[in-house]
Design an enzyme around this catalytic site. Structure first.
Site, short mmCIF file in Angstrom:
data_model
loop_
_atom_site.label_atom_id
_atom_site.label_comp_id
_atom_site.label_asym_id
_atom_site.label_seq_id
_atom_site.Cartn_x
_atom_site.Cartn_y
_atom_site.Cartn_z
N GLY A 162 -23.05 15.64 15.54
CA GLY A 162 -23.27 17.08 15.74
C GLY A 162 -24.31 17.57 14.76
N CYS A 163 -24.35 18.87 14.53
CA CYS A 163 -25.38 19.48 13.67
C CYS A 163 -25.52 18.71 12.35
CB CYS A 163 -25.03 20.94 13.39
SG CYS A 163 -26.22 21.72 12.29
N PHE A 164 -26.73 18.22 12.07
CA PHE A 164 -26.90 17.34 10.91
C PHE A 164 -26.77 18.05 9.57
CE2 PHE A 164 -31.80 16.96 11.95
CZ PHE A 164 -31.97 18.34 11.77
N TRP A 165 -26.83 19.37 9.55
CA TRP A 165 -26.67 20.09 8.27
C TRP A 165 -25.30 19.79 7.66
CZ3 TRP A 165 -28.39 25.57 10.37
CH2 TRP A 165 -29.78 25.54 10.62
N HIS A 213 -20.93 23.64 11.31
CA HIS A 213 -19.94 23.55 12.39
C HIS A 213 -18.62 22.96 11.90
CE1 HIS A 213 -21.30 19.38 12.40
NE2 HIS A 213 -20.31 19.05 13.21
#
Ligand code: SME
Length: 305
Positions: A9-12, A154
């Site tokens: 999912g979102c790499f942050w 997320h």
């Protein structure tokens, strides 16, 4: 130093998570397993037409953490059944996968996937594939959550607290063989980090659960098989999350301040030997993040116990 690639999912958030893993020496956000070069931009990947997945390159010291342990932690932060969606983020760029550069790594990872699939009871949506290509993302995406504290993530904020707690507990418990000692160390550490109303263990003794080490106000001494939330988790051998204790038939109110609760069984060889019970003074305090990490903590407590 070795490298492995996680699309979760979102790499942050995924990068922030692996930055907190002991034995990880460096991480980089990037784009993996898309069309051949040149390097894509974030905006191109965002169109979902490039085939790239937001991916984090994790460099680790295999003397300090194994590939299995890393993969196991990765599974704690994804919904492995969700197709092209993690949290609020949707699209093929948010698909999940573990990408490796050496075929020997597939041999190590395949059993981790197999046991996760068995646990899930359904085919996993997580790719296990060779890394075809990886392009580092733009500088503004690197260490995003360090540069932007409170920025979009997320993953539940509690994820990062649990990761630190799990690793500290693992170091503290070491190979201590006495399970009561392990419980005695665990209950106050969870309480100290997560500030719940009551955190403790009940141990199976014949047909009843008997109070074990805990942190919090005085509690009931004994609970019958199938009684209350604790006895039900024992009987059904599964984690039970109770968003509102007043709505759980047979809930045992040790403290009138308790509003929600989670109970996780400790299992050795298929038998429940104890339960980990946590009460909160607020309604709806527990979700799947708590269930996942407290399950991992429960398994840590019984190791060599
Ligand atoms: N509420 C629990 C009893 C234990 S106390 O919460 C510490 C139950 O219903 O099993």
């Amino acid at each position: 130093m070795k490298k492995i690639y996680f699309a979760g999912g979102c790499f942050w958030g995924v990068q922030h998570f692996f930055d907190g893993v002991d034995g990880v020496s460096a991480t980089r956000c990037g784009y993996a397993n898309g069309r051949p070069g040149p390097a894509p931009t974030y905006e191109e990947v965002y169109t979902d037409n490039t085939g790239f997945a937001e991916t984090v390159e994790v460099s680790y010291d295999p003397q300090r953490i194994s590939l299995e342990a890393l993969a196991d932690l990765f599974f704690c932060i994804i919904d492995p059944l969700s197709v092209n969606r993690q949290g609020h983020d949707e699209g093929t760029r948010y698909r999940t996968g573990v990408y490796f550069s050496d075929d020997a790594e597939r041999e190590i990872l395949a059993p981790v996937f197999a046991s996760r699939e068995k646990l899930s009871g359904a085919p996993l949506a997580v790719e296990l594939e060779p890394l075809r290509n990886f392009f580092p993302a733009e500088e503004r995406h690197q260490a995003y959550l360090e540069k932007n504290p409170g920025g979009y993530c997320h993953l539940s904020p509690r994820t990062f607290t649990y990761l630190r707690l799990y690793q500290d507990l693992s170091n503290l418990l070491g190979d201590e063989p006495d399970m009561v000692a392990r419980m005695s160390e665990t209950a106050p550490l969870i309480a100290e980090r997560l500030h719940f109303l009551w955190t403790g263990f009940y141990r199976v003794a014949g047909e009843e659960l008997v109070l074990g080490p805990f942190a919090g106000p005085v509690a009931c001494l004994r609970i019958g098989f199938g009684k209350g939330v604790c006895g039900t988790a024992w009987k059904e051998r599964r984690t039970i999350v109770v968003p509102d204790v007043e709505k759980f038939p047979g809930h045992i109110a040790c403290s009138s301040l308790s509003r929600s609760e989670i109970v996780v069984p400790l299992i050795i060889g298929g038998e429940v030997v104890a339960v980990l019970d946590i009460d909160s003074a607020y309604e709806d305090s527990f979700d799947s993040t708590d269930a996942v990490w407290l399950g991992k903590i429960a398994a840590l407590v019984v190791i060599s116990g």
